[in-house]
Structures are given as structure tokens and as C-alpha cells.
Scaffold this motif. Sequence first.
Motif, short mmCIF file in Angstrom:
data_model
loop_
_atom_site.label_atom_id
_atom_site.label_comp_id
_atom_site.label_asym_id
_atom_site.label_seq_id
_atom_site.Cartn_x
_atom_site.Cartn_y
_atom_site.Cartn_z
N ILE A 1 40.83 50.12 40.54
CA ILE A 1 42.27 49.78 40.17
C ILE A 1 42.19 48.84 39.18
O ILE A 1 42.82 48.73 38.10
CB ILE A 1 43.03 49.72 41.37
N ILE A 2 41.54 47.75 39.39
CA ILE A 2 41.36 46.67 38.74
C ILE A 2 40.95 46.97 37.07
O ILE A 2 41.42 46.55 36.16
CB ILE A 2 40.75 45.51 38.86
N TYR A 3 39.79 47.93 37.13
CA TYR A 3 39.17 48.21 35.90
C TYR A 3 40.24 49.02 35.23
O TYR A 3 40.26 48.98 33.82
CB TYR A 3 37.94 49.06 36.26
N GLY A 4 40.87 50.02 35.79
CA GLY A 4 41.67 50.88 35.19
C GLY A 4 43.03 50.10 34.34
O GLY A 4 43.36 50.41 33.29
N PHE A 5 43.53 49.21 35.18
CA PHE A 5 44.75 48.24 34.51
C PHE A 5 44.16 47.63 33.32
O PHE A 5 44.80 47.55 32.09
CB PHE A 5 45.26 47.41 35.61
N CYS A 6 42.82 47.01 33.66
CA CYS A 6 42.34 46.10 32.30
C CYS A 6 42.06 46.83 31.32
O CYS A 6 42.13 46.66 29.93
CB CYS A 6 41.29 45.35 32.97
N LYS A 7 41.31 48.13 31.45
CA LYS A 7 41.01 48.95 30.52
C LYS A 7 42.45 49.49 29.62
O LYS A 7 42.36 49.72 28.50
CB LYS A 7 40.17 50.31 30.96
N ALA A 8 43.40 49.99 30.35
CA ALA A 8 44.77 50.28 29.98
C ALA A 8 45.49 49.18 29.06
O ALA A 8 45.93 49.33 27.86
CB ALA A 8 45.56 50.78 31.08
N ALA A 9 45.21 47.97 29.42
CA ALA A 9 45.87 46.92 28.77
C ALA A 9 44.87 46.19 27.77
O ALA A 9 45.23 45.29 26.80
CB ALA A 9 45.98 45.65 29.85
N GLY A 10 43.80 46.70 27.56
CA GLY A 10 42.62 46.29 26.67
C GLY A 10 42.11 44.91 26.79
O GLY A 10 42.04 44.06 25.97
N VAL A 11 42.04 44.45 28.27
CA VAL A 11 41.70 42.92 28.54
C VAL A 11 40.35 43.04 29.13
O VAL A 11 40.04 43.78 29.96
CB VAL A 11 42.77 42.20 29.05
N ASN A 12 39.87 41.55 29.23
CA ASN A 12 38.83 41.43 30.34
C ASN A 12 39.14 41.55 31.57
O ASN A 12 40.18 41.30 32.08
CB ASN A 12 38.18 40.04 30.05
N PRO A 13 38.38 42.27 32.62
CA PRO A 13 38.70 42.46 34.07
C PRO A 13 39.11 41.25 34.73
O PRO A 13 39.68 41.31 35.94
CB PRO A 13 37.76 43.36 34.70
N VAL A 14 38.58 39.98 34.19
CA VAL A 14 38.74 38.88 34.79
C VAL A 14 39.99 38.55 35.01
O VAL A 14 40.67 37.79 35.88
CB VAL A 14 37.96 37.76 34.18
N LYS A 15 40.95 38.88 33.74
CA LYS A 15 42.43 38.61 33.97
C LYS A 15 43.13 38.92 34.94
O LYS A 15 43.89 38.27 35.67
CB LYS A 15 42.99 39.21 32.80
N TYR A 16 42.83 40.12 35.58
CA TYR A 16 43.48 40.73 36.84
C TYR A 16 42.64 40.46 37.87
O TYR A 16 43.22 40.32 39.01
CB TYR A 16 44.04 42.31 36.50
#
Length: 335
Positions: A9-24
Amino acid sequence: VGFIILIPIIYGFCKAAGVNPVKYGLPVAGIMLATHVVVPPHPGIVGGAAVLSADVGWITLIGLATCIPLAFLAQYVGGKLNRRDYAMQPDAEAQFHKFGTDASTPSTSSKLPSVAAVLTLILAPLALIMLGTTGATLLPKGDSLRNLMSFTGAPVFALMVAIGLAFVLLVRPLGWTRTRTNEVMESALPAAATVILVTGAGGVFAKVLTVSGIGTALSQALSGTGLPLILLGFVISLALRAAQGSATVAILTTCGLLAESIQGGGYSAVQIAVLTVAIGFGGLGLSHVNDSGFWIVTRYLGLSVADGLRSWTVLTTVLGLAGFALTCVVWALVA
């Protein structure tokens, strides 16, 4: 286990937002660890409550009340830490960029899994683990129901159940062939194997430190400082956490060391619960290389050891100190 389940889920959110997974991923992992150390039925706080004869109901209320503001703090501190650009490690970067790119193939049905199916896969292993912990706490040793709940609540078995459910809830509705299913399962093995290997090494290091007696020496030295009991419990737990890595061991050991002082101090049920929560928050901070959780979070988020110390260790320590400060406010109200 919870973080591994949520990482897609974290990967999915970060990929959709175009950010590093560390952010979420960083704040999510931080608040998960906070609830792990102070909210039943997690083993450390439940075991500590048993040692101190503390009321689990009061601990639950106080733990949840303090973790709610910590969730916002985790997001805020995570945002501050993420102003630094963390380079992802090559293996994690490859896994992150590949995530979601092969979701559809000519052999895949256009039907997508339902929300209920996805939530079932996430919550089923967590529910089994919680039931196992609850059974081990409430039922007597040797009870057949306790043995059954402990078996089904073992993390390995709970995750195997989730895999079995995935075959029923995902593979068939998506119309995957046996070849496609094998490809998906095999592609998940390298990333998981790396995390398991590194986590195991961290656990070995923690065991070496525990057997060496450094934790006992630290706790005995701190017990003679004359600090207030609530501060003493937090400091001893924090020191044990830093010395041997396990939050659960730190909480249980500290509760054992201070049991006589707390139970013989004439404290009310609420005060004993507050003291137990303070000890729990001591087990939250200073997560570093001897903590298996450190390796799970840093490997999946692609952080190097140095970046993990700059981010994850800092975040857990800030949350631990903030949680203790909130506990002290509650202590002032009930004292």
C-alpha cells in the motif's frame, strides 16, 4: 509483520504520488512501532502489565490516547526528515520501480479484486496474531484452546494463511494460470529473502549483546541514581532497548526490575498503568542496527545504514520522548 503487509500500500501511494517511499513509509512505520510498545495486545506491554499487576484496560485507554497525537507528530517529523534526499539502495529501487508495472498481462482477467478481498488479506493475519497473543495472556498454560490460538497466531502460520487466502480471493478472480501464479510468487522471494537474512543477522547481534550482560549492568547502574520512578522506568527501558535491540525484552526486563518498587509504592490502578506505559515508551526510542525492525524498515524503504540512523533512529527517539512527555502529563493529572 504489519509493516510487511502494508508495504504494498505504501509503495502504491508513493508511486502514484511520484515520491520516495520514505515519505509515507517512515511515519507509518513510526506510529506502528508506537502502538506496538504501549497498546495491548502486543506482547511487551501485555507482559509488563502482568509483571506489575497493572490494569490492561487502563493501559489500553492511556496508550491509545497518547498514540493519537503521536500519529500527527510522526507525519510532521517525517516531513522534516524527508527534506533530505535519501538515495534508494539498488535492490529496493528496482523492487519499487517494478511494483505495479506487471499487474496486467494478456492472461489476466479484467476483473479486479474487491476492496473486501484486499482488506481480508491485510487484516486476516493481523487478527490471527492478535488472537494468539490474547490467548497466551488470558488463558492458563496447558489449556488446549491457548495452544491452538498460539499455533494459529504464530506470524509464520498467519502469513501462510494469508497466502492461501490470496489463491482463493485473488488468483481465481484474476484468472491467472498456474504459470503466471508461480511467476508472481517467485518474483517475491528475492526481496523477502534479503530482508529475512539481514533481519536474522540483526537478531543474532542483539542476542550476543544480551548474553554479554550489558543490559543487566546498565539497568543496575541506573537503578541506583535516585531518579523519580516514572523517569527511572523510562530511562532503564530506553537504555535496555539501545543495548540489546528488542523493545519487548526492554519492557519486560524493566518491569521486572521495578516491580517491587511499583507494587509496594501504594499507587492506584491508574497510576500503575501510567508507569507501565512510560516504561513502554522507553522501548520505542533508539532503534538502530541491533533491532530487527530497523532492518525491515530500512530494507523495504531502500535506506542505507547511515540514512536509517539519520531518519528511522531519529524518528523513533523523538516519538519515544514525546510519548513519555504525554505520559508525564497524564501522571500529573492522576498523581
